[in-house]
Every structure is written in C-alpha cells, then in structure tokens.
Design an enzyme around this catalytic site. Sequence first.
Site, PDB file in Angstrom:
ATOM      1  N   THR A  18      -5.415 -39.255 -12.913  1.00  0.00           N
ATOM      2  CA  THR A  18      -6.640 -39.640 -12.208  1.00  0.00           C
ATOM      3  C   THR A  18      -6.499 -39.403 -10.703  1.00  0.00           C
ATOM      4  O   THR A  18      -7.444 -39.027 -10.033  1.00  0.00           O
ATOM      5  CB  THR A  18      -6.933 -41.146 -12.450  1.00  0.00           C
ATOM      6  OG1 THR A  18      -6.905 -41.405 -13.846  1.00  0.00           O
ATOM      7  CG2 THR A  18      -8.283 -41.551 -11.905  1.00  0.00           C
ATOM      8  N   SER A 113       0.056 -45.705  -5.338  1.00  0.00           N
ATOM      9  CA  SER A 113      -1.005 -46.691  -5.177  1.00  0.00           C
ATOM     10  C   SER A 113      -0.566 -48.116  -5.481  1.00  0.00           C
ATOM     11  O   SER A 113       0.340 -48.635  -4.853  1.00  0.00           O
ATOM     12  CB  SER A 113      -2.193 -46.272  -6.046  1.00  0.00           C
ATOM     13  OG  SER A 113      -3.280 -47.104  -5.793  1.00  0.00           O
ATOM     14  N   HIS A 114      -1.191 -48.723  -6.483  1.00  0.00           N
ATOM     15  CA  HIS A 114      -0.955 -50.127  -6.814  1.00  0.00           C
ATOM     16  C   HIS A 114       0.262 -50.298  -7.727  1.00  0.00           C
ATOM     17  O   HIS A 114       0.607 -51.422  -8.076  1.00  0.00           O
ATOM     18  CB  HIS A 114      -2.184 -50.687  -7.509  1.00  0.00           C
ATOM     19  CG  HIS A 114      -2.583 -49.856  -8.684  1.00  0.00           C
ATOM     20  ND1 HIS A 114      -3.127 -48.603  -8.539  1.00  0.00           N
ATOM     21  CD2 HIS A 114      -2.448 -50.064 -10.000  1.00  0.00           C
ATOM     22  CE1 HIS A 114      -3.340 -48.084  -9.732  1.00  0.00           C
ATOM     23  NE2 HIS A 114      -2.936 -48.929 -10.651  1.00  0.00           N
ATOM     24  N   ASP A 278      -4.092 -52.698  -1.497  1.00  0.00           N
ATOM     25  CA  ASP A 278      -3.027 -52.257  -2.415  1.00  0.00           C
ATOM     26  C   ASP A 278      -1.952 -51.443  -1.696  1.00  0.00           C
ATOM     27  O   ASP A 278      -1.936 -51.359  -0.471  1.00  0.00           O
ATOM     28  CB  ASP A 278      -3.627 -51.456  -3.570  1.00  0.00           C
ATOM     29  CG  ASP A 278      -4.161 -50.115  -3.112  1.00  0.00           C
ATOM     30  OD1 ASP A 278      -4.565 -50.012  -1.925  1.00  0.00           O
ATOM     31  OD2 ASP A 278      -4.177 -49.168  -3.909  1.00  0.00           O
ATOM     32  N   ASP A 282      -6.159 -48.231  -0.183  1.00  0.00           N
ATOM     33  CA  ASP A 282      -7.527 -47.801  -0.500  1.00  0.00           C
ATOM     34  C   ASP A 282      -8.277 -48.807  -1.365  1.00  0.00           C
ATOM     35  O   ASP A 282      -9.489 -48.760  -1.448  1.00  0.00           O
ATOM     36  CB  ASP A 282      -7.565 -46.391  -1.115  1.00  0.00           C
ATOM     37  CG  ASP A 282      -6.701 -46.240  -2.343  1.00  0.00           C
ATOM     38  OD1 ASP A 282      -6.096 -47.237  -2.779  1.00  0.00           O
ATOM     39  OD2 ASP A 282      -6.630 -45.115  -2.880  1.00  0.00           O
ATOM     40  N   ARG A 283      -7.560 -49.725  -2.007  1.00  0.00           N
ATOM     41  CA  ARG A 283      -8.259 -50.718  -2.838  1.00  0.00           C
ATOM     42  C   ARG A 283      -8.524 -51.997  -2.048  1.00  0.00           C
ATOM     43  O   ARG A 283      -7.837 -52.264  -1.058  1.00  0.00           O
ATOM     44  CB  ARG A 283      -7.403 -51.080  -4.049  1.00  0.00           C
ATOM     45  CG  ARG A 283      -7.205 -49.930  -4.997  1.00  0.00           C
ATOM     46  CD  ARG A 283      -6.511 -50.390  -6.252  1.00  0.00           C
ATOM     47  NE  ARG A 283      -6.411 -49.280  -7.174  1.00  0.00           N
ATOM     48  CZ  ARG A 283      -6.297 -49.409  -8.494  1.00  0.00           C
ATOM     49  NH1 ARG A 283      -6.251 -50.603  -9.030  1.00  0.00           N
ATOM     50  NH2 ARG A 283      -6.208 -48.349  -9.269  1.00  0.00           N
ATOM     51  N   LYS A 377     -11.583 -44.066  -1.106  1.00  0.00           N
ATOM     52  CA  LYS A 377     -11.994 -45.459  -1.026  1.00  0.00           C
ATOM     53  C   LYS A 377     -11.174 -46.115   0.071  1.00  0.00           C
ATOM     54  O   LYS A 377     -10.121 -45.602   0.446  1.00  0.00           O
ATOM     55  CB  LYS A 377     -11.813 -46.152  -2.374  1.00  0.00           C
ATOM     56  CG  LYS A 377     -10.425 -46.074  -2.999  1.00  0.00           C
ATOM     57  CD  LYS A 377     -10.510 -46.621  -4.406  1.00  0.00           C
ATOM     58  CE  LYS A 377      -9.159 -46.655  -5.092  1.00  0.00           C
ATOM     59  NZ  LYS A 377      -8.743 -45.351  -5.616  1.00  0.00           N
ATOM     60  N   ARG A 497      -7.849 -49.283 -21.429  1.00  0.00           N
ATOM     61  CA  ARG A 497      -8.734 -50.170 -20.667  1.00  0.00           C
ATOM     62  C   ARG A 497     -10.005 -50.382 -21.484  1.00  0.00           C
ATOM     63  O   ARG A 497     -10.588 -49.428 -22.008  1.00  0.00           O
ATOM     64  CB  ARG A 497      -9.123 -49.547 -19.328  1.00  0.00           C
ATOM     65  CG  ARG A 497      -7.947 -49.174 -18.430  1.00  0.00           C
ATOM     66  CD  ARG A 497      -8.399 -49.155 -16.977  1.00  0.00           C
ATOM     67  NE  ARG A 497      -7.463 -48.478 -16.094  1.00  0.00           N
ATOM     68  CZ  ARG A 497      -6.316 -48.978 -15.653  1.00  0.00           C
ATOM     69  NH1 ARG A 497      -5.914 -50.165 -16.072  1.00  0.00           N
ATOM     70  NH2 ARG A 497      -5.550 -48.290 -14.817  1.00  0.00           N
TER      71      ARG A 497
HETATM   72  C1  G16 Z   1      -7.059 -44.273  -8.795  1.00  0.00           C
HETATM   73  C2  G16 Z   1      -8.305 -43.462  -8.552  1.00  0.00           C
HETATM   74  C3  G16 Z   1      -9.520 -44.297  -8.840  1.00  0.00           C
HETATM   75  C4  G16 Z   1      -9.442 -44.857 -10.242  1.00  0.00           C
HETATM   76  C5  G16 Z   1      -8.154 -45.644 -10.397  1.00  0.00           C
HETATM   77  C6  G16 Z   1      -7.932 -46.130 -11.817  1.00  0.00           C
HETATM   78  O1  G16 Z   1      -6.995 -45.301  -7.866  1.00  0.00           O
HETATM   79  O2  G16 Z   1      -8.364 -42.999  -7.228  1.00  0.00           O
HETATM   80  O3  G16 Z   1     -10.639 -43.491  -8.684  1.00  0.00           O
HETATM   81  O4  G16 Z   1     -10.536 -45.672 -10.514  1.00  0.00           O
HETATM   82  O5  G16 Z   1      -7.069 -44.819 -10.090  1.00  0.00           O
HETATM   83  O6  G16 Z   1      -7.805 -45.040 -12.655  1.00  0.00           O
HETATM   84  P1  G16 Z   1      -7.311 -45.220 -14.136  1.00  0.00           P
HETATM   85  O7  G16 Z   1      -8.312 -46.145 -14.772  1.00  0.00           O
HETATM   86  O8  G16 Z   1      -7.342 -43.832 -14.702  1.00  0.00           O
HETATM   87  O9  G16 Z   1      -5.948 -45.843 -14.114  1.00  0.00           O
HETATM   88  P2  G16 Z   1      -5.652 -45.605  -7.087  1.00  0.00           P
HETATM   89  O10 G16 Z   1      -5.986 -46.762  -6.203  1.00  0.00           O
HETATM   90  O11 G16 Z   1      -4.651 -45.927  -8.148  1.00  0.00           O
HETATM   91  O12 G16 Z   1      -5.337 -44.347  -6.360  1.00  0.00           O
END
Ligand code: G16
Length: 544
Positions: A18, A113-114, A278, A282-283, A377, A497
């Site tokens: 993603t 990310s997170h 996060d 971005d979150r 974001k 999910r």
């Molecule tokens: C990323 C993407 C987001 C997405 C999220 C969750 O966020 O940038 O657009 O909504 O992953 O994706 P998934 O449901 O496929 O795990 P981040 O904050 O992890 O970069």
Amino acid sequence: MQIETIPTTPYNDQNPGTSGLRKKVKVFQQPGYLENFVQSIFDSLGDISNKTLVLGGDGRYFNRVAIQIIIKMAAANGFGELIIGQGGLLSTPAASNIIRKYQAFGGLILSASHNPGGPDEDFGIKYNVSNGGPASETYTEAFYERSQAITEYKTANLQDIDLDSIGSQQIGTIKITIIDPVSDYAELMQSIFDFNLLKQSISSGYITLLFDAMSAITGPYAKRILVDILGASPESVINAEPLEDFGGHHPDPNLAHAHELAELMFSEKAPTFGAASDGDGDRNMITGSNIFVTPSDSLAILAANAHLIPAYSKGLSGVARSMPTSQAVDRVAAKYNIPCYETPTGWKFFGNLLDEGKITLCGEESFGTGSDHVREKDGLWAVLFWLNLIAVRRQPVIDIVHDHWQKFGRDIYCRHDYEAVETPIANSIVEDLRKQLPTLPGQTFGEYTVKYADEFCYEDSIDGSISKNQGIRIGFENGSRIVFRLSGTGTVGATLRIYIERFEHDASQHNQDAQIALAFLIDLAEQLCEVKKRTGRTEPDVIT
Ligand code: G16
C-alpha cells in the site's frame, strides 16, 4: 569520485505494498537487498542526471545506515543534488513539502510508518514523485518488475557524510545539502492556520493540550510548532524524542497504542484537546476531553468546518475518502453540493485528484487526513486544523462532534483487524467471500437486506488507470456496509481488516458504544468470513 558497479542477483519479494516496500530490518540487511530495490527505482525513473532527490526518514533503526548507502548510490547514478533532513530525519509530510517547495525530481522516504522499529522489527522505503506524493501503481509495478531482472547496482566510493551538520557541500558531481527538517514545514503550517488566534487561545488557557509523539518523528515538529511558536507548555508534548525503537512501542496513534494519552483524555485531568501521530508523522489521532473522534468522523467534521480556516475560507473544490472510510464525509459533500470521490486504500490514489484541483481535503479511516497543501496525509496539520477549529468555534471537541452528528446524523463505525494470519488461511477467506458475492444481493439478515456485493474496482478519472481487487464490499439497503480487505502494509503473514458501519439518524441513539451498536453486523461479518473459526481466535487483535 570513483564509481563501482557491483554484480547482484534479484530478490523475489520486492513488490511494494500500500505504501512502499516494508519488511523486517533483517530482510533489508541481507546483502544487496536495499541496494537492489534502490537501483530498481533509479533504473525505472528515466533520465535522472543532475536531478534533485530529497532523502529522509522517521529515524527508526537502520535509517542512518540506509541513508549512507542511498547517498553513495544516488551519487553514482548521476543525481545532481541531494536534500537531506538533518540527522537523516524528515517526517513524511515534511518530505512531501520539501519535494514540492524545492521542485525536486522526487524523494526517497525511509519509514515503515506505524509499524514497530528496532533490529527485529520493521523498516521501509518508498519513492515519492515530483508532486510530492507517493509513486502511483504504474511506477511501483515498474520498480518491482525491474527488481526481478536486476544484475548490478552502482555505488560511489565515498566517505560517510556527516548528517548532523546543516549546510551544503559539493562532492564530485553531486551537491549534498543538509537542511533543518522542521523549518520549511513550520512555515507552511503558518501559511494555512490562524497562528495568532491559536497563540491567544493557548496563552489565555482556553485551550489546553497534550500531544503524544510516540517517540517518533513528530517530536521535533510538535516541540517547535506547538511549544516554541504557539506557546504551549513543554509538558504538552510527550514522548517527544525520536527513538530508533520508538521506546519499544508501536508508534501507531490509536486508542490501543497511544494508551497513555487515551487514559488521560478519559480522566478528570483531561486537557481540552489530545492528539497523537505515528512513526513518520502522517497519521493522526484526535481526542477531546471524554471523546475519541474516529478518523472518518474527523474527516467529515474538518470538511464541514473548513471555511473557518484561513487557507480554506473560500470553500472546498471537492473531497475524497478511501473506500473503507465511513460515508460521513459524503453527507457533508452532498449538503455543500461539492463532489465526493471514493478511491482505493492508499494515499497515492488521491494524488491525481489533488493535482487537478478536483479535491481540497481527503482522508482515510486509517488515521490519515490531509489537503492540497502537500501530497501526503499530515498528522500535525490535522492537529492544527482541530486546534484552529476549537479556537474559532469556542467549543470543546465533544460539542463539535455532537453538533455534527445532530446536523448530519452519525455513521457509527469500527474496524476489526486480525493480524499475522497465516497467508493461505487469509487468502482462502478472501477467495470464499468472493465466491459468495453473486448469491448475496437480495438476501436479508435481520433488518439488513443486501443491496450490492462486489469487489471494489477503481478507475482513475484523470489518467484512466484501473485498480482491481481493492476490497470486498457488502452494502445494505439502509446504507450500512461491511467491507473486507487484506492490508498491504503488514510484514508478518496477512492482516485481515473488517470495516463495519451503520448510519444512525436518530439523535437519541447517537451516544452508543460502536461495538454494541454494530454487534449484529459484527456477527454477520464473522458468519460470512469465518475468520475466528478458521484461525481459532476469539477476538480481533486491534479494534479501532
Ligand atoms: C498507509 C497508506 C494509507 C493506508 C494505510 C493502511 O499508511 O499510506 O493510505 O490507508 O497504509 O493500509 P493497509 O490497510 O493496506 O494496511 P501509512 O501511515 O502506513 O503509510
């Protein structure tokens, strides 16, 4: 500058998800693993000679090592300039801003990310294009394809660069500039929000706040903006020092992981406003005294109140949400008569709509909200938006949310995550759901009659690209929905999910607990997918 060409062999798992390539640190530490992926990106970008590349990450374990490797490879591959955040740090939205502001060719952002950090945890890398946003699927597919055929990568024989001293130096054909990671971003925020009003509201004590940086990248940003510029007390920012392992926690801003904040916000000592961000900034998670604002509601509330913020005072051109995000923002768009777009999960799908001026605000249920100010974001932007709103409306968060529900109705919403499910089991769950789709429309379960059951397919209205298999949707006659999808960001097994929502118009029913209000649909989701039965689990790992 001596350039070396190193022979290599492909790894078969470099397919970005993603949001870029996310793997365990140990996977990235394999010989040539990072180098293969970076070279695959460089090979897929066309002419990169003398171009500018932005480079930075969230400071997690392996960040500095990776940055030194990438500097040498960028030099060997002909980039003309590298702009790097001091200490190798840049939040994702700050990197997006810097790409745009300095008209860079693109950027490499190092983050998972997170996801947790540390030697046994996760690392990640993604490429952002010249609009500052994540590379589209056309690019990521090209990166993957190239990674499958790679035979060599290029690196320059350079000393490690001092990442901690701000300034520029020319090394051979490449200029390397180390910048303050915060100042450009802080300037951008001041151009969007009413900082004078915020300063007054904070100094008068009308707004008290707590921001949990979760030992991740937003600490320095929050300290500069909230404390130094806006005058909040230093104690207003907790876990403010970015740590390589995020203090052993998940830097994931939700009620489960930001529990220090959550506990305070539901206690008598709660400040007016509480928020968290996060790993890469971005979150966002938004709370007020005695209330947690779901990301879907937050998006809708920001859209409904955007005219109160200086940068959006002329109104919004349109809004967008990812498919599994609740339909709350759709109701705002309908009322204000502006377009509302539904895109697949992944910020990259908003890029074209933002570039074309079709939307001003967008967001996702996964704690992401943003606007056309960058192409990512933006956690702190959402925090400042809420603070500005509280200051203008002179209302606590709970009243702002309840007023919104009163006006638009409430989309009661939750997401259940089953993490690290064995991949064959997860795949069979999805496969069996797919098989049921043609039989579901017209069937009635309790008071819910299925209106449609399909697999979301998105056609980008700007470039015509088509993205298939973006989640299974079961929609009911009364507007309720159950959505199933496999996450594209996990690093162990598969994460299923399940997203559930139901619209409640009756204000006397608005104050229900979501798990109770959605209990029937939650049971129905299990009946349809049997995740508990097939995995032997009794509960989801995370409920948001
Ligand atoms: C990323 C993407 C987001 C997405 C999220 C969750 O966020 O940038 O657009 O909504 O992953 O994706 P998934 O449901 O496929 O795990 P981040 O904050 O992890 O970069």
